[in-house]
Design an enzyme around this catalytic site. Sequence first.
Site, PDB file in Angstrom:
ATOM      1  N   ASP A  30     -25.937  22.650  31.578  1.00  0.00           N
ATOM      2  CA  ASP A  30     -25.724  21.957  30.236  1.00  0.00           C
ATOM      3  C   ASP A  30     -26.397  20.612  30.280  1.00  0.00           C
ATOM      4  O   ASP A  30     -26.782  20.018  31.134  1.00  0.00           O
ATOM      5  CB  ASP A  30     -24.148  21.669  30.558  1.00  0.00           C
ATOM      6  CG  ASP A  30     -23.500  20.795  29.217  1.00  0.00           C
ATOM      7  OD1 ASP A  30     -24.017  21.338  28.073  1.00  0.00           O
ATOM      8  OD2 ASP A  30     -22.909  19.852  29.520  1.00  0.00           O
TER       9      ASP A  30
ATOM     10  N   THR B   9     -25.858  17.223  28.290  1.00  0.00           N
ATOM     11  CA  THR B   9     -25.249  15.777  28.408  1.00  0.00           C
ATOM     12  C   THR B   9     -24.220  15.842  29.480  1.00  0.00           C
ATOM     13  O   THR B   9     -23.284  16.616  29.706  1.00  0.00           O
ATOM     14  CB  THR B   9     -24.380  15.575  27.103  1.00  0.00           C
ATOM     15  OG1 THR B   9     -25.314  15.993  25.825  1.00  0.00           O
ATOM     16  CG2 THR B   9     -23.943  14.120  27.086  1.00  0.00           C
TER      17      THR B   9
END
Length: 717
Positions: A412, A414
């Site tokens: 992922d 962020t």
Amino acid sequence: MDMGEHKGMHGEHEGMDHEPPGPPGTGEAHAKHEAGQEHPAAGGPREAHVKGGGGEHAGHAGTPGRHAGHSIAMFRNRFWVCLAVTAPILLLSPSVQSVLNVDKALAFSGDTYVLFALSSFVFFYGGWPFFKGVVNEARRRAPGMMTLVSLAITVAYAYSTAVVFDLTGSIDMVLFWELATLIDIMLLGHWLEMRSVMGASGALEKLAQLLPGTAHLVREGEGARDVPVEELEPGDVVLVKPGEKVPVDGTVLTGETSVDESMLTGESNPVFKGKGAQVIGGSVNAEGAIEVAIDRTGAETYLSQVIDMVRRAQESRSRAQDLADRAALWLTVIAIAAGTATLVFWLALGKTFEYSIERTVSVMVIACPHALGLAVPLVIAVSTALAAGSGVLVRERMGFETARLIDTVVFDKTGTLTEGRFGVTDVVAFEGAGTADEVLVTAAAVEASSEHPIARGIVSEAQSRGLEPAKAQGFSAIPGRGAVASVDGREVMVVSPGYLEEKGIAAEDPRPARLEAEGKTVVVVLVDGRPAGAVAVSDVVRPESREAIARLRELGVESMMLTGDNERVASRVAGELGLDDYFAEVLPHQKAETIRGVKGRGKVVAMVGDGVNDAPALVEADIGIAIGAGTEVAVESADIVLVRNDPRDIVGVLGLSRSTYRKMVQNLVWATGYNAFAIPAAAGVLAPLGIVLSPALGAVFMSLSTIIVAINARLLK
């Protein structure tokens, strides 16, 4: 957690498509203190004996197993007592007397019955742990080590007893000295083995000992007084002096200090803690005195959750363990069959019953699946505890074993590869508008009154450059476009490029457009209505991410990224990090589908996320890794939890999984190879060469094999 498409300033940049992460649920991560005593993290007295690894040696720490109810001291004490009694047994044994040529000097009336009495004491007192182990193995329907040892010493004792009472054979054929020395060596072997095992799996006890026994409780108007840690409750305030351990998890109310969290999270550098910072129970206060408000006690504390996670991982089943257990069961059956066949074979060749019985007992002793039973549990105990000490918490054993097969890691973006905050990447000063620093400090003067993530990024950059913004007056937000304020008598606006288009303001410098094309967010600074410059910001890539990706590539592992950001942003981050692939504009509910697609390419996939909005993807992946869990370690959707927000720990997970598997294989190969050679040797295959293994010598080899397996497991460190 990902940022959505960046479409402007203070409105168009509402692209944060997820809320900031809240604390993961504590789920089922509660400490289970089953030894009758608890460690302080559980709110009770210190736990006397934390449960260790699974398998046969789970019994070391109170779970059903070969050593259930036994202690190191018990084996040690019985060994010394039996060793002392063995000395007269040796002197009274006819075969030993004959070798020493002292048979006439030491003979006396009734000496045979004294020999029998002393041998009976050693048999029952020294053999009791093994007889007790037979009952445990019978209950588990898993005959093994204890069954074979008990059967061997019982056969030797029964035969020798029959000789003493003139039921069979000559008194010169008694096996009492062999019986006594065999029991001595078995007790010594188990004593040394348990010391090795406890050294390998004793990390939980060390964790339990991290918490202090008392704390300085602060009451208004009363000052500080010492109280037991278990009496503390959420909301209490405690004083932690320099050099002392933090008693339980809490929040700093007053004071500043640096805290050593290395024993808990693996972070080697002291961590600064000021007002409002969280501190972990068991960490060491290095410098200043602080007052801490207690947040969590008992099973909810970080340390209790870590202990429970490690314990459950050590106790959970393993594919390799299942294989070892089946092999150990078959080896027990083979040993009994081989022992019987050995007895029949040597009797058929005309050897004496004493000789044949000795070979039979040797076979059953040397064939004990001792090392085989320890081969996997010890490695599991060492690897799991080693990982926990580095801030890597294994929730699911099977997932950790799968990690060695991972060939693709999907991150992922962020909060994982990036820091989840805006940082300034470029500052552009238009012609005739001064320097880049002047543009930045002017923008920071306006943004100092805003709480928007982009504003915070600009202010932070100005501070890092040592720039002091002037005091702005009359600040107001321009909905969806930016902000305006008066700075040193001039009207200053910090706005999106879209605002300029709407107002027909021309910014002829081509650099802002190029920065936008790179996937960066650009804001323009207007001074009295004229463009003075631009500031580009983007989600800050973690410095550790580059190293993590490079090291994964060295391991032959592909790195991919999925994000809710637009194509330009995703492409920039992927290019900056050198990722093998990326997926942009992925909505939260589409993440699991994306992982499924990667697996459809034939990849073995690890998904790495913050464990909050990534739960479906973490579950869909072959292994799910939650990163940056901090003190909230019970991320239920993940197989592995990383306490630190450092993607380099992913490399450590894969490396440790591979090393753990190698150690398991080494131990299994040694244990099975040893038995493949030892059983025929004990049966007398080498007798024509003059090599005959006595039961006592067989016990020595068996114990050495076990100790080698234990030492090899500890070398994983």
